[in-house]
Design a protein around this motif. Structure first.
Motif, PDB file in Angstrom:
ATOM      1  N   ILE A  60      33.179  31.431  45.984  1.00  0.00           N
ATOM      2  CA  ILE A  60      32.209  32.354  45.399  1.00  0.00           C
ATOM      3  C   ILE A  60      30.807  32.029  45.930  1.00  0.00           C
ATOM      4  CG2 ILE A  60      31.567  31.012  43.358  1.00  0.00           C
ATOM      5  CD1 ILE A  60      32.601  34.619  43.004  1.00  0.00           C
ATOM      6  N   THR A  61      29.998  33.039  46.185  1.00  0.00           N
ATOM      7  CA  THR A  61      28.599  32.828  46.559  1.00  0.00           C
ATOM      8  C   THR A  61      27.740  32.859  45.298  1.00  0.00           C
ATOM      9  OG1 THR A  61      28.175  35.192  46.847  1.00  0.00           O
ATOM     10  CG2 THR A  61      28.964  33.960  48.783  1.00  0.00           C
ATOM     11  N   GLU A  62      26.468  32.513  45.436  1.00  0.00           N
ATOM     12  CA  GLU A  62      25.559  32.567  44.291  1.00  0.00           C
ATOM     13  C   GLU A  62      25.485  33.988  43.741  1.00  0.00           C
ATOM     14  OE1 GLU A  62      22.993  31.157  41.365  1.00  0.00           O
ATOM     15  OE2 GLU A  62      24.232  30.048  42.797  1.00  0.00           O
ATOM     16  N   LYS A  63      25.468  34.972  44.628  1.00  0.00           N
ATOM     17  CA  LYS A  63      25.434  36.375  44.217  1.00  0.00           C
ATOM     18  C   LYS A  63      26.685  36.737  43.423  1.00  0.00           C
ATOM     19  CE  LYS A  63      25.244  41.059  46.245  1.00  0.00           C
ATOM     20  NZ  LYS A  63      25.192  41.819  47.523  1.00  0.00           N
ATOM     21  N   GLY A  64      27.835  36.310  43.904  1.00  0.00           N
ATOM     22  CA  GLY A  64      29.085  36.596  43.211  1.00  0.00           C
ATOM     23  C   GLY A  64      29.214  35.844  41.903  1.00  0.00           C
ATOM     24  N   LEU A  65      28.690  34.616  41.875  1.00  0.00           N
ATOM     25  CA  LEU A  65      28.781  33.789  40.670  1.00  0.00           C
ATOM     26  C   LEU A  65      28.027  34.412  39.504  1.00  0.00           C
ATOM     27  CD1 LEU A  65      29.746  31.171  39.356  1.00  0.00           C
ATOM     28  CD2 LEU A  65      27.689  30.054  40.235  1.00  0.00           C
ATOM     29  N   LEU A  66      26.864  34.983  39.776  1.00  0.00           N
ATOM     30  CA  LEU A  66      26.093  35.612  38.701  1.00  0.00           C
ATOM     31  C   LEU A  66      26.847  36.786  38.100  1.00  0.00           C
ATOM     32  CD1 LEU A  66      22.483  35.530  40.198  1.00  0.00           C
ATOM     33  CD2 LEU A  66      23.439  34.063  38.424  1.00  0.00           C
ATOM     34  N   ILE A  67      27.522  37.579  38.940  1.00  0.00           N
ATOM     35  CA  ILE A  67      28.327  38.705  38.445  1.00  0.00           C
ATOM     36  C   ILE A  67      29.488  38.186  37.605  1.00  0.00           C
ATOM     37  CG2 ILE A  67      29.839  40.608  39.107  1.00  0.00           C
ATOM     38  CD1 ILE A  67      26.946  41.236  39.637  1.00  0.00           C
ATOM     39  N   ALA A  68      30.202  37.180  38.136  1.00  0.00           N
ATOM     40  CA  ALA A  68      31.358  36.630  37.426  1.00  0.00           C
ATOM     41  C   ALA A  68      30.956  36.027  36.087  1.00  0.00           C
ATOM     42  CB  ALA A  68      32.040  35.577  38.298  1.00  0.00           C
ATOM     43  N   ASN A  69      29.859  35.292  36.069  1.00  0.00           N
ATOM     44  CA  ASN A  69      29.440  34.640  34.836  1.00  0.00           C
ATOM     45  C   ASN A  69      28.991  35.635  33.769  1.00  0.00           C
ATOM     46  OD1 ASN A  69      30.045  32.054  35.601  1.00  0.00           O
ATOM     47  ND2 ASN A  69      27.958  31.481  36.146  1.00  0.00           N
ATOM     48  N   LYS A  70      28.417  36.753  34.191  1.00  0.00           N
ATOM     49  CA  LYS A  70      28.054  37.779  33.217  1.00  0.00           C
ATOM     50  C   LYS A  70      29.297  38.371  32.564  1.00  0.00           C
ATOM     51  CE  LYS A  70      23.499  39.135  34.953  1.00  0.00           C
ATOM     52  NZ  LYS A  70      22.646  40.240  35.455  1.00  0.00           N
ATOM     53  N   LEU A  71      30.365  38.523  33.365  1.00  0.00           N
ATOM     54  CA  LEU A  71      31.624  39.019  32.803  1.00  0.00           C
ATOM     55  C   LEU A  71      32.241  37.964  31.887  1.00  0.00           C
ATOM     56  CD1 LEU A  71      33.595  41.438  32.893  1.00  0.00           C
ATOM     57  CD2 LEU A  71      34.863  40.187  34.662  1.00  0.00           C
ATOM     58  N   ILE A  72      32.174  36.706  32.302  1.00  0.00           N
ATOM     59  CA  ILE A  72      32.686  35.619  31.469  1.00  0.00           C
ATOM     60  C   ILE A  72      31.919  35.562  30.151  1.00  0.00           C
ATOM     61  CG2 ILE A  72      32.818  33.092  31.295  1.00  0.00           C
ATOM     62  CD1 ILE A  72      33.444  33.107  34.335  1.00  0.00           C
ATOM     63  N   ARG A  73      30.613  35.816  30.203  1.00  0.00           N
ATOM     64  CA  ARG A  73      29.798  35.843  28.980  1.00  0.00           C
ATOM     65  C   ARG A  73      30.300  36.912  28.014  1.00  0.00           C
ATOM     66  NH1 ARG A  73      24.570  38.541  27.504  1.00  0.00           N
ATOM     67  NH2 ARG A  73      23.623  37.227  25.891  1.00  0.00           N
ATOM     68  N   LYS A  74      30.534  38.109  28.541  1.00  0.00           N
ATOM     69  CA  LYS A  74      31.049  39.182  27.702  1.00  0.00           C
ATOM     70  C   LYS A  74      32.379  38.789  27.070  1.00  0.00           C
ATOM     71  CE  LYS A  74      28.877  42.965  30.297  1.00  0.00           C
ATOM     72  NZ  LYS A  74      29.098  44.194  31.097  1.00  0.00           N
ATOM     73  N   HIS A  75      33.259  38.246  27.907  1.00  0.00           N
ATOM     74  CA  HIS A  75      34.594  37.859  27.439  1.00  0.00           C
ATOM     75  C   HIS A  75      34.503  36.829  26.309  1.00  0.00           C
ATOM     76  CE1 HIS A  75      38.967  37.115  28.112  1.00  0.00           C
ATOM     77  NE2 HIS A  75      38.645  35.931  27.618  1.00  0.00           N
ATOM     78  N   ARG A  76      33.712  35.811  26.515  1.00  0.00           N
ATOM     79  CA  ARG A  76      33.664  34.713  25.552  1.00  0.00           C
ATOM     80  C   ARG A  76      32.947  35.100  24.261  1.00  0.00           C
ATOM     81  NH1 ARG A  76      33.046  29.490  29.732  1.00  0.00           N
ATOM     82  NH2 ARG A  76      35.164  29.750  30.564  1.00  0.00           N
ATOM     83  N   LEU A  77      31.946  35.963  24.362  1.00  0.00           N
ATOM     84  CA  LEU A  77      31.302  36.437  23.131  1.00  0.00           C
ATOM     85  C   LEU A  77      32.252  37.300  22.313  1.00  0.00           C
ATOM     86  CD1 LEU A  77      27.691  37.221  24.389  1.00  0.00           C
ATOM     87  CD2 LEU A  77      28.337  35.514  22.671  1.00  0.00           C
ATOM     88  N   TRP A  78      33.049  38.118  22.964  1.00  0.00           N
ATOM     89  CA  TRP A  78      34.043  38.900  22.234  1.00  0.00           C
ATOM     90  C   TRP A  78      35.079  37.985  21.591  1.00  0.00           C
ATOM     91  CZ3 TRP A  78      33.035  43.150  20.187  1.00  0.00           C
ATOM     92  CH2 TRP A  78      32.342  44.167  20.840  1.00  0.00           C
ATOM     93  N   GLU A  79      35.438  36.902  22.276  1.00  0.00           N
ATOM     94  CA  GLU A  79      36.391  35.955  21.678  1.00  0.00           C
ATOM     95  C   GLU A  79      35.810  35.343  20.403  1.00  0.00           C
ATOM     96  OE1 GLU A  79      39.310  34.354  25.199  1.00  0.00           O
ATOM     97  OE2 GLU A  79      37.613  33.085  24.643  1.00  0.00           O
ATOM     98  N   VAL A  80      34.524  34.992  20.446  1.00  0.00           N
ATOM     99  CA  VAL A  80      33.872  34.442  19.254  1.00  0.00           C
ATOM    100  C   VAL A  80      33.901  35.459  18.118  1.00  0.00           C
ATOM    101  CG1 VAL A  80      31.704  33.607  18.267  1.00  0.00           C
ATOM    102  CG2 VAL A  80      32.383  32.898  20.569  1.00  0.00           C
ATOM    103  N   PHE A  81      33.564  36.713  18.430  1.00  0.00           N
ATOM    104  CA  PHE A  81      33.564  37.759  17.409  1.00  0.00           C
ATOM    105  C   PHE A  81      34.954  37.927  16.795  1.00  0.00           C
ATOM    106  CE2 PHE A  81      34.352  42.223  16.305  1.00  0.00           C
ATOM    107  CZ  PHE A  81      33.376  42.420  15.342  1.00  0.00           C
TER     108      PHE A  81
END
Length: 215
Positions: free
Chosen positions: A61-82
């Motif tokens: 993954i590049t830095e550009k790709g990592l930011l996209i992936a991490n934003k998706l991971i953020r969404k996923h994990r916040l929904w898991e918390v909810f």
């Protein structure tokens, strides 16, 4: 960015693609897609600068790709918390539902969800939740298999890719954030035995211990 591309980037990160090369076979297995599909998508992501590639070895993954992936991971994990905290789902049930919700949630909705939940730092499995800019703190935890007998520890995170493993831990009542003392490790990759402060005893397999991360 299509959901399909987001999934590829996320799985590359989850397979360790921030620090090492990930091959097509690993990606195909994780996403249940053919080698040809992986090759085609990798070519697209490479052209767009989201991944780098070394022929016959794999992608990273590049830095550009990592930011996209991490934003998706953020969404996923916040929904898991909810799902866990507000709707009473256990940790074996949240992953598949969050997979569906992550792609249909706007950044605005996720920011509101984050605030509603009180800005949690971790998901129900102990995974660190990236911030709104896609940045994530490095974890200082280590696999339980690196501990020696007599060490006290707290479980910080468990591997959430295997639902059977999560059910295994749930059945044994092994929990995050609880202080434990490692009392025995049987020879030849035998089980790990540990106790809680109330002297309740637990025993898990060597394989399971490798999927548990502690401090």
């Amino acid at each position: 960015m299509t959901p399909h591309k987001e999934d590829y980037l996320k799985v590359i990160v989850e397979l360790g693609g921030t620090n090492e090369l990930v091959n097509n076979k690993q990606i195909g297995k994780a996403l249940s897609v053919s080698p040809a599909s992986v090759t085609e998508m990798s070519s697209k992501l490479l052209k767009e600068g989201y991944i780098s590639h070394i022929p016959y070895q794999g992608v990273q993954i590049t830095e550009k790709g990592l930011l996209i992936a991490n934003k998706l991971i953020r969404k996923h994990r916040l929904w898991e918390v909810f799902l866990a905290d507000k709707l009473g789902f256990d940790w074996t049930e949240v992953h598949e539902e969050a997979e569906l919700l992550e792609h249909v949630s706007s950044d605005f909705l996720i920011d509101r969800l984050d605030a509603y939940l009180g800005f949690p730092k971790y998901d129900p499995h102990g995974g660190v939740i990236p911030d709104k800019d896609g940045r994530i703190e490095e974890s200082a935890s280590q696999p339980m298999t690196e501990l020696s007998v007599g060490r006290r520890f707290v479980i910080k995170e468990v591997d959430d890719d295997d639902q059977e493993f999560l059910a295994y831990l749930l059945e044994k009542n092994v929990k995050l954030g609880v202080p434990y003392l490692l009392t025995a490790i049987e020879d030849y990759e035998g089980p790990y035995t540990f106790i809680a402060q109330n002297q309740e005893s637990f025993q898990i397999s060597y394989k399971a211990a490798g999927k548990i991360f502690v401090q």
